[in-house]
Design a protein around this motif. Structure first.
Motif, mmCIF file in Angstrom:
data_model
loop_
_atom_site.group_PDB
_atom_site.id
_atom_site.type_symbol
_atom_site.label_atom_id
_atom_site.label_comp_id
_atom_site.label_asym_id
_atom_site.label_seq_id
_atom_site.Cartn_x
_atom_site.Cartn_y
_atom_site.Cartn_z
ATOM 1 N N SER A 240 16.863 6.337 0.605
ATOM 2 C CA SER A 240 16.482 4.959 0.333
ATOM 3 C C SER A 240 15.957 4.316 1.606
ATOM 4 C CB SER A 240 17.682 4.159 -0.209
ATOM 5 O OG SER A 240 17.317 2.822 -0.453
ATOM 6 N N ALA A 241 14.902 3.525 1.457
ATOM 7 C CA ALA A 241 14.338 2.793 2.599
ATOM 8 C C ALA A 241 13.887 1.423 2.121
ATOM 9 C CB ALA A 241 13.162 3.556 3.191
ATOM 10 N N GLY B 134 5.414 -12.683 -6.313
ATOM 11 C CA GLY B 134 4.825 -11.583 -7.071
ATOM 12 C C GLY B 134 5.609 -10.304 -6.834
ATOM 13 N N SER B 135 5.587 -9.398 -7.809
ATOM 14 C CA SER B 135 6.324 -8.142 -7.648
ATOM 15 C C SER B 135 5.598 -7.023 -8.389
ATOM 16 C CB SER B 135 7.756 -8.266 -8.169
ATOM 17 O OG SER B 135 7.764 -8.519 -9.565
ATOM 18 N N ALA B 136 5.841 -5.803 -7.917
ATOM 19 C CA ALA B 136 5.310 -4.605 -8.565
ATOM 20 C C ALA B 136 6.374 -3.524 -8.480
ATOM 21 C CB ALA B 136 4.017 -4.148 -7.886
ATOM 22 N N ASN B 137 6.931 -3.149 -9.608
ATOM 23 C CA ASN B 137 7.995 -2.144 -9.660
ATOM 24 C C ASN B 137 7.485 -0.909 -10.385
ATOM 25 O OD1 ASN B 137 9.700 -4.043 -8.474
ATOM 26 N ND2 ASN B 137 10.390 -4.819 -10.452
ATOM 27 N N ARG B 138 7.647 0.247 -9.738
ATOM 28 C CA ARG B 138 7.124 1.486 -10.307
ATOM 29 C C ARG B 138 8.190 2.580 -10.250
ATOM 30 N NH1 ARG B 138 2.504 1.744 -6.125
ATOM 31 N NH2 ARG B 138 4.092 0.518 -5.059
ATOM 32 N N SER C 65 0.807 -1.217 0.000
ATOM 33 C CA SER C 65 0.000 0.000 0.000
ATOM 34 C C SER C 65 0.838 1.265 0.000
ATOM 35 C CB SER C 65 -0.932 0.013 1.219
ATOM 36 O OG SER C 65 -0.168 0.087 2.415
ATOM 37 N N THR C 66 2.157 1.154 0.220
ATOM 38 C CA THR C 66 3.019 2.339 0.231
ATOM 39 C C THR C 66 3.399 2.673 -1.198
ATOM 40 O OG1 THR C 66 4.964 0.939 0.520
ATOM 41 C CG2 THR C 66 3.937 1.803 2.516
ATOM 42 N N GLY C 67 2.619 3.502 -1.852
ATOM 43 C CA GLY C 67 2.850 3.841 -3.246
ATOM 44 C C GLY C 67 3.743 5.052 -3.393
ATOM 45 N N CYS C 68 4.117 5.356 -4.619
ATOM 46 C CA CYS C 68 4.936 6.529 -4.889
ATOM 47 C C CYS C 68 4.051 7.637 -5.441
ATOM 48 C CB CYS C 68 6.050 6.196 -5.878
ATOM 49 S SG CYS C 68 5.465 5.547 -7.446
ATOM 50 N N LEU D 126 20.808 39.555 -13.050
ATOM 51 C CA LEU D 126 20.947 38.220 -12.475
ATOM 52 C C LEU D 126 19.937 37.305 -13.155
ATOM 53 C CD1 LEU D 126 21.218 38.814 -8.616
ATOM 54 C CD2 LEU D 126 22.762 37.359 -9.926
ATOM 55 N N ALA D 127 20.370 36.103 -13.520
ATOM 56 C CA ALA D 127 19.453 35.098 -14.063
ATOM 57 C C ALA D 127 19.644 33.809 -13.278
ATOM 58 C CB ALA D 127 19.720 34.861 -15.549
ATOM 59 N N TYR D 128 18.536 33.217 -12.872
ATOM 60 C CA TYR D 128 18.572 31.945 -12.158
ATOM 61 C C TYR D 128 17.861 30.911 -13.036
ATOM 62 C CZ TYR D 128 18.160 35.758 -8.699
ATOM 63 O OH TYR D 128 18.243 36.950 -8.023
ATOM 64 N N SER D 129 18.627 29.994 -13.587
ATOM 65 C CA SER D 129 18.059 28.951 -14.442
ATOM 66 C C SER D 129 17.977 27.651 -13.638
ATOM 67 C CB SER D 129 18.924 28.753 -15.685
ATOM 68 O OG SER D 129 18.397 27.718 -16.492
ATOM 69 N N PHE D 130 16.763 27.176 -13.418
ATOM 70 C CA PHE D 130 16.528 26.002 -12.576
ATOM 71 C C PHE D 130 16.265 24.766 -13.425
ATOM 72 C CE2 PHE D 130 15.454 29.600 -9.933
ATOM 73 C CZ PHE D 130 15.911 29.255 -8.667
ATOM 74 N N ASP D 131 16.830 23.665 -12.983
ATOM 75 C CA ASP D 131 16.573 22.351 -13.585
ATOM 76 C C ASP D 131 16.399 21.381 -12.423
ATOM 77 O OD1 ASP D 131 16.495 19.965 -14.971
ATOM 78 O OD2 ASP D 131 18.083 20.524 -16.373
ATOM 79 N N LEU D 132 15.150 21.118 -12.060
ATOM 80 C CA LEU D 132 14.839 20.291 -10.892
ATOM 81 C C LEU D 132 14.316 18.938 -11.368
ATOM 82 C CD1 LEU D 132 12.930 22.999 -8.799
ATOM 83 C CD2 LEU D 132 15.399 22.597 -8.921
ATOM 84 N N THR D 133 15.054 17.877 -11.062
ATOM 85 C CA THR D 133 14.665 16.531 -11.487
ATOM 86 C C THR D 133 14.410 15.671 -10.264
ATOM 87 O OG1 THR D 133 16.020 16.739 -13.490
ATOM 88 C CG2 THR D 133 15.309 14.525 -12.861
ATOM 89 N N MET D 134 13.202 15.107 -10.201
ATOM 90 C CA MET D 134 12.811 14.262 -9.079
ATOM 91 C C MET D 134 12.480 12.868 -9.596
ATOM 92 S SD MET D 134 12.165 17.612 -8.617
ATOM 93 C CE MET D 134 10.658 17.779 -9.547
ATOM 94 N N THR D 135 13.115 11.824 -9.027
ATOM 95 C CA THR D 135 12.912 10.443 -9.460
ATOM 96 C C THR D 135 12.515 9.583 -8.274
ATOM 97 O OG1 THR D 135 14.577 10.700 -11.200
ATOM 98 C CG2 THR D 135 13.932 8.455 -10.611
ATOM 99 N N GLU D 136 11.425 8.853 -8.416
ATOM 100 C CA GLU D 136 10.977 7.925 -7.375
ATOM 101 C C GLU D 136 10.918 6.512 -7.940
ATOM 102 O OE1 GLU D 136 7.449 8.646 -5.217
ATOM 103 O OE2 GLU D 136 8.103 10.580 -4.406
ATOM 104 N N ASP D 137 11.468 5.552 -7.180
ATOM 105 C CA ASP D 137 11.375 4.130 -7.517
ATOM 106 C C ASP D 137 10.768 3.402 -6.330
ATOM 107 O OD1 ASP D 137 12.756 3.805 -10.173
ATOM 108 O OD2 ASP D 137 14.358 4.791 -9.060
ATOM 109 N N ASN D 138 9.712 2.646 -6.584
ATOM 110 C CA ASN D 138 9.074 1.843 -5.550
ATOM 111 C C ASN D 138 8.971 0.406 -6.048
ATOM 112 O OD1 ASN D 138 7.884 4.736 -5.158
ATOM 113 N ND2 ASN D 138 7.630 3.707 -3.214
#
Length: 348
Positions: free
Chosen positions: A236-237, A144-148, A17-20, A109-121
């Motif tokens: 990581s957990a 059985g397995s479920a990889n997301r 039940s602990t989804g991403c 001043l210029a602030y160029s942002f590149d924000l990358t977020m990756t989740e693996d469950n």
């Protein structure tokens, strides 16, 4: 027997039940939304410029009494710096002071942002059944397995001018937004804009800092500089709960149930900070450098970035932005700092 099977199944289901997150965002782990990340960096820049102006006024104070008065006023009433302008230093005697203030007043001043977020469950379960037989045993194992995986890349650019930060950002905008370093998620805290601005000013005045497209022997190119900061944090957990039963009958029954849950979250937060002098500031730069070093710098040739500063919008290979001439040059500096990434990816 049924009760034990029920509790084993419940333990496995609790793991599954602990989804991403469907849409990973910076606030999932930093606790700070994108808007507030930008707001904090802008407020960090504003406070850096305030400190620099006050320090500079103290330094010239012995020769310019009005400068010392202004420094004391801004220390006592920080909000009063909104009235700071190079025209405060009037008269021929203060031409160098006025020139120095004017040079950086509308720097961009210029602030160029590149924000990358990756989740693996990744979740897996193993359930084993046993049926004792005469002189043997029959076992059945189920797996059985479920990889997301979820990935979100958020890119954008914000721009400012030195004068805009000093005179137009209200006090209320930065209340609670000036924070210290965050060593776990640096983008959510103080990232060191003070070092970028101080180095840019010193390099401009004392190290002949030039523009990104400057050519040897060609003067008049507005100074530009960019810092590309990348912060990577991985969390990581994992959990491996299991239940084992001792067979008590010869019926077909559950003997063990295990579940493995692995959750990884990797955040790569990149901010490229570009700084640039407005093209009009070049008029002040050469005489000021000559004065500081007491030597002649020679005449300035046609500005090689003039075709850029006339355009209302910079469309680079990695960064798009606009604003004042100095803001557009700062955007260009940020784009040039990130462009090598494009070249490397093309070669792969």
């Amino acid at each position: 027997m049924m009760k034990r099977s029920f509790f084993a199944a419940a333990a496995i289901l609790s793991l599954m039940s602990t989804g991403c997150a469907i849409h990973p965002l910076p606030e999932d782990v930093t606790g700070v939304k994108t808007y507030h990340i930008v707001r904090q960096i802008r407020c960090e820049s504003r406070d850096t410029l305030r400190r620099f102006v006050i320090k500079w006024l103290h330094q010239i104070g012995p020769k310019v009494p009005t400068a010392e008065d202004l420094a004391l006023q801004y220390e006592k009433e920080p909000a009063s710096i909104k009235d700071f302008h190079y025209d405060l230093f009037k008269g021929a005697a203060l031409v160098r002071v006025r020139s120095a203030a004017k040079l950086f007043y509308d720097a961009g001043l210029a602030y160029s942002f590149d924000l990358t977020m990756t989740e693996d469950n990744n979740l897996s379960t193993d359930v084993n059944f046993l049926k004792p037989l005469t002189n043997s045993q029959y076992t059945l194992g189920l797996h059985g397995s479920a990889n997301r995986a979820r990935v979100n890349q958020r890119t954008f650019t914000a721009t400012d001018t030195f004068s805009g930060l000093l005179t137009k950002v209200p006090e209320a905008y930065c209340v609670g937004k000036v924070v210290g370093p965050n060593y776990i998620y640096p983008i959510a805290g103080h990232i060191g804009i003070d070092a970028v601005i101080e180095d840019f000013i010193n390099l401009t005045l004392f190290a002949n800092l030039a523009g990104g497209d400057a050519k040897p022997g060609v003067g008049g190119s507005p100074p530009t500089m960019a810092d590309k900061l990348t912060f990577t944090t991985t969390v990581s957990a994992s959990a491996v709960p299991g239940v084992t039963f001792t067979p008590v009958t010869d019926a077909f029954q559950l003997t063990s149930a295990t579940g493995t849950g692995l959750a990884d979250r990797t955040d790569v937060h990149q901010v490229t900070v570009g700084v640039a002098i407005a093209p009009t500031g070049v008029v002040e730069l050469d005489p000021l450098r000559s004065y500081l070093f007491s030597s002649s710098r020679g005449g300035a040739a046609a500005d090689p970035t003039d075709h850029i500063t006339r355009s209302p919008l910079i469309v680079g290979r990695r960064v798009i932005g606009g604003g004042s001439p100095s803001e557009r040059l700062a955007v260009l500096a940020a784009d040039q700092a990130k462009s090598p990434e494009v070249e490397v990816r093309r070669l792969r």
